[in-house]
Write a protein that holds these residues in place. Sequence first.
Motif, PDB file in Angstrom:
ATOM      1  N   LYS A  68      -6.193 -11.199 -16.229  1.00 35.66           N
ATOM      2  CA  LYS A  68      -6.807 -10.218 -17.014  1.00 35.66           C
ATOM      3  C   LYS A  68      -5.970  -9.038 -17.157  1.00 35.66           C
ATOM      4  N   TYR A  73     -12.147 -11.157 -21.775  1.00 31.76           N
ATOM      5  CA  TYR A  73     -11.087 -12.364 -21.706  1.00 31.76           C
ATOM      6  C   TYR A  73     -10.481 -12.508 -23.051  1.00 31.76           C
ATOM      7  N   ARG A  74      -8.965 -12.081 -22.970  1.00 32.75           N
ATOM      8  CA  ARG A  74      -8.444 -11.790 -24.127  1.00 32.75           C
ATOM      9  C   ARG A  74      -7.008 -12.434 -23.940  1.00 32.75           C
ATOM     10  N   GLU A 227     -19.025 -15.885 -21.708  1.00 38.14           N
ATOM     11  CA  GLU A 227     -18.244 -15.112 -21.325  1.00 38.14           C
ATOM     12  C   GLU A 227     -18.670 -13.706 -20.497  1.00 38.14           C
ATOM     13  N   ILE A 231     -17.398 -15.494 -17.285  1.00 38.25           N
ATOM     14  CA  ILE A 231     -15.680 -15.312 -17.292  1.00 38.25           C
ATOM     15  C   ILE A 231     -15.249 -13.828 -16.983  1.00 38.25           C
ATOM     16  N   ALA A 232     -16.226 -12.803 -17.703  1.00 36.36           N
ATOM     17  CA  ALA A 232     -15.931 -11.330 -17.812  1.00 36.36           C
ATOM     18  C   ALA A 232     -17.084 -10.687 -17.719  1.00 36.36           C
TER      19      ALA A 232
END
Length: 350
Positions: A68, A73-74, A227, A231-232
Amino acid sequence: MKKQKINKVKKQSENKSIDYIIPLIFILSIIAPIIIASSQQYITQYGDDVVVIGWAKDHSIFDIFTTKLGTGYRPIMNLMYIVGYSLWGNNAAGYYLLDGLFLAGGMVFLYLLGKTLHSKLAGLISVLLYLSLDATFILIEKINFLVTTGEILFITSALYYSIKYINTKNKNSMWAAIILSILAFFTKEPSILIIPTVVLTYLYCKKQLNQKYVVLCVAPFIYLLFEMMFIAPDVGSGNTNIVQRMTNNFQFYIGTEIDSQFKSPVLLIIAILAAVYYASYNNIKTEISLCVMWFIVGITPLFITQQPVQPTYLAEANLGLVLLIGIVISEGFKKVNWITGILIIGIIMQ
């Protein structure tokens, strides 16, 4: 029969004709980034820029899905910086030029959206307004905002091809919309709300909403919840007083950003009043509804964000706002009446 053939030929020739406004918009959009790219050869000014380039230096393309950089999440954002570092290293010029290319591409598709929804004039006004906003100048002065200009390109192009598919049922447009939407979702979180909401609004107004489209558009919302929970979690709102945060961020936007972004809120207020008038008479109800929902869904998350709202946070929401103003002004200039007069006054004061 003969008249129908003539109209068909005329329509085909119009579709094949070159729109010379597009290269003009591209040039106007990229002038400032080129100036910046030619004058700032090394990263010396911004700590955020040093952080993202340092991160890219220590990671490879195989890390984009597993590591990250910042919040959320990118992976597509990670890819931008890793590829950028492999091409330009610490030389800032390449990053600024890519930033400009993303912005110019986004403005081309913003114009095409305005043209598709209403007219060439609506698209051109939208672009000129967006390029004059303070936030737009900030976006091209930091390498860190490469992610935002990239997202702007993906949002505008995904919505353009989505609307084109809805109107023409062209399969190529459908796949382009899906691919560009996924790229947007993996670039920055606002797109996960904006793209499906705008598409659903357009489908609803066009009376084309069905189960297949609803499922397709709801999927991104489910992904965003997943997400935020797994995830984030840093994308969420945190544990502080959410009411106070919403109040502070709302006051900041109304008290500071309207004046700094639009210089004078007169044009904005007149455009909103004119939009209400047009919507009530069902002239351009679909177009107005689309723009309003775009702005609402773009700005609402900012009221609950953990960080104070900054001008660049409004980049995605302002796309819907300038498109609304462009459509309203273009509609007002179709015929000379009292609305046209008020719009002219608003533009002069702006």
